[in-house]
Design a protein around this motif. Structure first.
Motif, mmCIF file in Angstrom:
data_model
loop_
_atom_site.group_PDB
_atom_site.id
_atom_site.type_symbol
_atom_site.label_atom_id
_atom_site.label_comp_id
_atom_site.label_asym_id
_atom_site.label_seq_id
_atom_site.Cartn_x
_atom_site.Cartn_y
_atom_site.Cartn_z
ATOM 1 N N UNK A 1 5.277 2.935 -5.275
ATOM 2 C CA UNK A 1 5.523 1.818 -4.375
ATOM 3 C C UNK A 1 4.884 2.022 -3.010
ATOM 4 N N UNK A 2 4.930 3.268 -2.533
ATOM 5 C CA UNK A 2 4.286 3.588 -1.263
ATOM 6 C C UNK A 2 2.790 3.324 -1.333
ATOM 7 N N UNK A 3 2.164 3.749 -2.417
ATOM 8 C CA UNK A 3 0.726 3.517 -2.588
ATOM 9 C C UNK A 3 0.407 2.030 -2.660
ATOM 10 N N UNK A 4 1.213 1.270 -3.408
ATOM 11 C CA UNK A 4 0.974 -0.173 -3.490
ATOM 12 C C UNK A 4 0.946 -0.809 -2.109
ATOM 13 N N UNK B 1 -9.300 4.336 12.240
ATOM 14 C CA UNK B 1 -8.277 4.318 13.281
ATOM 15 C C UNK B 1 -6.872 4.180 12.746
ATOM 16 N N UNK B 2 -6.698 4.453 11.463
ATOM 17 C CA UNK B 2 -5.367 4.374 10.846
ATOM 18 C C UNK B 2 -4.761 5.769 10.816
ATOM 19 N N UNK B 3 -3.603 5.909 11.421
ATOM 20 C CA UNK B 3 -2.882 7.180 11.416
ATOM 21 C C UNK B 3 -1.780 7.126 10.364
ATOM 22 N N UNK B 4 -1.589 8.239 9.663
ATOM 23 C CA UNK B 4 -0.594 8.290 8.585
ATOM 24 C C UNK B 4 0.252 9.548 8.773
ATOM 25 N N UNK C 1 -8.506 -3.421 10.704
ATOM 26 C CA UNK C 1 -9.127 -4.360 11.635
ATOM 27 C C UNK C 1 -9.079 -3.851 13.071
ATOM 28 N N UNK C 2 -7.965 -3.216 13.461
ATOM 29 C CA UNK C 2 -7.834 -2.737 14.840
ATOM 30 C C UNK C 2 -7.183 -1.362 14.907
ATOM 31 N N UNK C 3 -7.066 -0.703 13.742
ATOM 32 C CA UNK C 3 -6.349 0.570 13.693
ATOM 33 C C UNK C 3 -4.862 0.303 13.583
ATOM 34 N N UNK D 1 -1.825 -3.074 2.611
ATOM 35 C CA UNK D 1 -1.906 -3.135 4.074
ATOM 36 C C UNK D 1 -3.267 -2.721 4.615
ATOM 37 N N UNK D 2 -4.008 -1.920 3.876
ATOM 38 C CA UNK D 2 -5.239 -1.304 4.382
ATOM 39 C C UNK D 2 -6.227 -2.303 4.984
#
Length: 251
Positions: A118-121, A177-180, A132-134, A126-127
């Motif tokens: 579910x987390x991966x889905x 610019x995506x932090x995880x 688009x703006x991080x 969302x990706x």
């Protein structure tokens, strides 16, 4: 901490427990919210106080185990708010308390589908919008995965799967610019309360292992950690696990 005014966040499992605690803290910091869960009435009840406090809140009845529901949640977010900045993957179902040799297929499917799958889905859905703006993805792990808690075999595996996905995503999506990051909380969620009530002796042992001597509050103890990870104050933090557990785990 820098505020979240103008930011939009999805919180799965946001109708109760840690998810609602995080949603409450994000709303207090100025974020607009989409909260999801399988029980529409529970979501609306949870949303009432948030809206009364001035937050814009959309409720989406959804099952995190279904890819189509993850896509529908993100689509509803964009339709309502026009953007997505923060994804909190909190929802998790399981049946703790089973020894490894006792774990049945239904428990395996429920735990893995609502956890890493579910987390991966939701991360995949969302990706396109986060890049688009991080943005920030906050996934929920567990001490039971790190520590290897007896009776939590498949739950521990699911939560370590979430942490593994988070590390890979941090490396692959950092260029966008995506932090995880991951939070491992020790807080009184409904699942935790049920387990502790059913295992009072273990509950007391568990509590004594916490350096600060108490279980966390979802709003005041876990929520601010999520606010930090969601906002600009953590702009150079990614791929990390934060144990918000009162000193239960010290790594």
């Amino acid at each position: 901490m820098a505020g979240l005014t103008g930011r939009v966040a999805i919180v799965t499992g946001g109708g109760q427990g840690v998810g609602l605690g995080i949603a409450t803290a994000l709303a207090a910091a100025g974020a607009s919210l989409v909260i999801t869960g399988r029980d529409a009435a529970k979501l609306e009840t949870a949303a009432g106080p948030l809206r009364a406090g001035g937050a814009a809140v959309e409720c989406v009845a959804a099952d995190v185990r279904r890819r189509a529901d993850a896509q529908r949640t993100v689509a509803a977010t964009i339709a309502r708010f026009g953007r997505l900045d923060v994804l909190v993957n909190n929802a998790q179902s399981s049946h703790p308390g089973q020894k490894l040799e006792e774990i049945d297929d239904d428990t395996i499917a429920l735990t893995l589908e609502s956890g890493p799958i579910g987390t991966l889905y939701h991360m995949q859905a969302a990706f396109p919008h986060l890049k688009e703006r991080g943005g920030s993805i906050i996934n929920l792990g567990s001490r039971e995965g790190i520590h290897g808690g007896p009776g939590f075999g498949i739950y521990a595996a699911a939560k370590e799967g979430v942490r593994a996905l988070s590390r890979v995503a941090a490396r692959e999506w950092g260029a966008h610019g995506i932090r995880v990051n991951v939070i491992c909380p020790a807080a009184l969620s409904p699942i935790a309360v049920k387990y502790l009530d059913e295992h009072p002796q273990e509950a007391e042992i568990y509590r004594k292992e916490i350096a600060l001597g108490r279980f966390g509050d979802p709003v005041s103890d876990i929520g601010p950690v999520a606010v930090f990870l969601a906002g600009d104050d953590s702009r150079y933090v990614t791929g990390q696990t934060i144990n918000a557990d009162g000193g239960l785990m010290m790594l």
